[in-house]
Design a protein around this motif. Structure first.
Motif: not given
Length: 675
Positions: A106, A119, A121-122, A130, A132-133, A136
């Motif tokens: 990503t 990045g 995987y989110f 981490m 979250s997507f 981000v």
């Protein structure tokens, strides 16, 4: 449906019904980002990638996430197997910035394709430290709107740093005895003597390194090199990474003991390993190596061959577990109860002991991956064969993993070489025929009028992406192996056409090689990597093919290019031998000559000449090339001026401008090539 609906890539088509308004990679997407004054979200993966599927389900199929993404970004989806150049450039940036990489990848870009946030995987919710997507996305959108100057400064610095990462080529001299000895010592230090292989978990099949070890042993007699190769191959073949029912290897083992694989099966792994096990059998006569080579070849033909005669890219790790859920490994694992259901109580107990199936399981939810653990006692061969046959038949009734049907030129080149040699070694003409059919497909569909390669095809239709260096090199390698096996010089000719492109379009004049052609699409950096990953690097694969072609033809430009390309192996081999295995194997061939073998006989070929030809192919001299044909044939340059001896078929062995006396005796030929 979004813009991916018209794409050819199975991976892109998996995302065609997402609510995300995906764009394929290209200038149109960048123009749209400039028009809207928004950043680009670049998402890179591939069809059989487990975590790519997970992120797609969690985030890209989620309506609110897709709505935010579409409003504030231009989302671009790339299949890394179609566009290895795009993947390589941005993966280099990800690894430089974060110290790690992987897929899904990503990356957030400016509309000029300059990266500024990275990045892999989110998750959909914050976990394990981490974000979250959605967090981000919101953070990047806010930075783009409120701190544009900082974003531009970061992007510019990253691009400048990447531009400064040009490879220090060192001298143009290939490695010699000293460097190859240091490389062997380095491998010995990293070798896992208890389990085979190198390093810790996750553990990947070291195909290119094993090829170097086999060649080093053949040239020097170093028993330690052969022992590492043999033990590693046996451990893998007995482990869960190898499919004990259907043949073929999974991508890697998540543990150090080769027990639990990441279940996806890739064409390139199986092509490389098929050839390695065939070469191990050639060196040792191992029954295990013979069985695994043939089972892996049969797996490729049975499960990866396409209707057009090429080979599909991969089988997924995930499949339906029978309840409608897609679960990793569901197709391959067994519980004791499942064994009993198929085999009955008595044979189930035998199968559990033989394959290492336990009540607690070796995988998840009490299921076990089938292995062949070392154990005392003797098992009845016919009974085990019956057990295996019944389990395989039952497994074929399960929902099968998905197949990525695209044909990748480079990986098909690797498969052609493996199938041609395996078929010749074990007298399986059907495997040679499968190699010829795949080669015919590449010529018919992947080569244009200027003998330029297209990287992929699917369902008999060529893709739009140009071949990269590994395509030209691996296809040439496959054609060279096919020429030696079939005695058809046209494959040598096609290899020469491809390697001429390497000399004119992929070099910089100093010996360095680039992964993309000089006339390819301009990215923020022209990718260039001499280190092996899952496959031989394009750089070292090109060096190997150039050297073999030069041995066949006597071409000085091709040999010089091979020697200059190996200069980087001289620098890297002693320091990181695990990552330049194919380059080290090619250097072994260079130090040995390589030897040039011409086998001549009457036309049509009789049993005597075919026996000499097979003996030549079974020689262990590193990188030896074999030309085979009738007396007076102009199929191969090596056949010129090679008459029969006393009216009998004969073999000529030469190296370094010196030739042995011709022989009609297979035993003498074997000795000349195994010394």
């Amino acid at each position: 449906m979004n813009r991916l609906a018209d794409e050819q890539s199975p991976y892109l088509l998996q995302h065609a019904s997402n609510p995300v308004d995906w764009w394929p990679w290209g200038e149109e997407a960048m123009e749209e980002a400039r028009r809207r004054d928004v950043p680009v979200l670049l998402s890179v993966g591939y069809a059989s990638c487990h975590w790519c599927h997970v992120m797609a389900h969690e985030s890209f199929e989620d309506g609110p996430t897709a709505e935010f993404l579409n409003s504030h970004f231009v989302p671009v989806k790339v299949d890394r197997e179609e566009r290895p150049d795009v993947d390589a450039v941005y993966m280099e940036a990800v690894q430089a910035a974060t110290g790690q990489g992987g897929w899904p990848m990503t990356v957030f870009l400016t509309p000029d394709a300059e990266p500024f946030y990275f990045g892999t995987y989110f998750p959909p919710e914050p976990r394990h430290g981490m974000p979250s997507f959605r967090q981000v996305l919101q953070g990047v959108q806010q930075a783009w709107g409120e701190r544009r100057g900082e974003v531009a400064e970061v992007a510019g610095k990253i691009v400048r740093d990447l531009a400064g990462r040009e490879i220090s080529f060192g001298d143009a001299e290939p490695p010699g005895e000293e460097q190859l000895g240091q490389a062997l010592l380095g491998l010995t230090r990293e070798y896992d003597a208890q389990r085979g292989g190198f390093g810790g978990a996750p553990k990947f099949p070291p195909s290119m390194v094993v090829e170097f070890l086999l060649r080093h042993h053949a040239r020097t007699g170093a028993e330690g090199a052969l022992q590492m190769a043999r033990d590693t191959c046996e451990r893998m073949a007995r482990g869960g990474i190898y499919d004990q029912l259907g043949g073929g290897f999974a991508r890697y083992s998540v543990d150090r003991d080769w027990v639990v694989p990441h279940f996806e099966k890739m064409l390139y792994d199986n092509a490389l390993l098929c050839r390695v096990y065939a070469h191990l059998w050639r060196a040792t006569g191992s029954d295990l190596a013979r069985r695994v080579a043939l089972e892996t070849a049969d797996f490729m033909v049975r499960e990866l061959r396409t209707a057009e005669g090429g080979f599909a890219s991969a089988l997924d790790a995930d499949s339906d577990d029978g309840t409608g859920r897609h679960v990793e490994g569901a197709y391959y694992v067994w519980t004791p109860a499942q064994l009993t259901e198929v085999l009955g109580a008595e044979d189930a107990e035998l199968a559990a002991q033989y394959f290492g199936v336990t009540a607690e399981g070796t995988f998840e939810l009490g299921a076990s991956v089938l292995q062949l653990p070392q154990q005392e006692g003797v098992f009845e061969a016919d009974r085990i064969a019956s057990v295996r046959e019944r389990l395989l038949a039952a497994r074929e009734g399960r929902p099968a993993p998905g197949r990525d049907d695209k044909v990748v030129a480079a990986w098909n080149g690797l498969a052609i070489a493996a199938l041609a040699e395996t078929g010749a070694y074990f007298e399986r003409p059907d495997l040679v025929e499968a190699a010829v059919a795949a080669a015919d497909l590449l010529v018919r569909l992947h080569l244009d009028a200027h003998v330029r390669l297209t990287r992929t095809s699917k369902d008999g239709r060529a893709g739009a992406n140009a071949g990269v260096l590994e395509d030209y090199a691996d296809v040439a390698e496959g054609f060279l192996a096919l020429a030696s096996v079939t005695g058809e010089g046209v494959w040598l000719d096609f290899a020469g056409f491809l390697l001429d492109h390497v000399l004119t379009r992929f070099t910089d004049g100093s010996g360095s090689l680039y992964d993309t052609a000089a006339d390819a699409e301009r990215l923020i950096r022209r990718p260039q990597d001499p280190t092996d990953n899952a496959t031989p690097s394009g750089w070292s694969a090109a060096a190997g093919a150039l050297l073999s072609y030069a041995a066949h033809t006597g071409s000085e430009p091709h040999r010089t290019a091979a020697e200059r390309a190996l200069g980087v192996v001289k620098a890297l081999g002693p320091r990181v031998p695990r990552f330049v295995g194919w380059g080290l194997a090619t250097a072994e061939a260079l130090l040995d000559g390589p030897r040039e073998v011409a086998v001549v006989g009457p036309a049509p070929a009789d049993g005597a000449v075919r026996g000499l030809h097979r003996t030549a192919l079974l020689g262990t001299a590193p990188g030896a090339v074999v030309a085979f044909g009738a007396e007076g044939s102009d199929e191969f340059p090596l056949l010129a001026g090679r008459p029969l001896v006393g009216g009998e078929p004969a073999a000529y062995v030469c190296r370094n401008f010196t030739c042995d006396a011709p022989t009609t005796d297979p035993q003498r030929l074997r000795a000349a090539l195994n010394d």
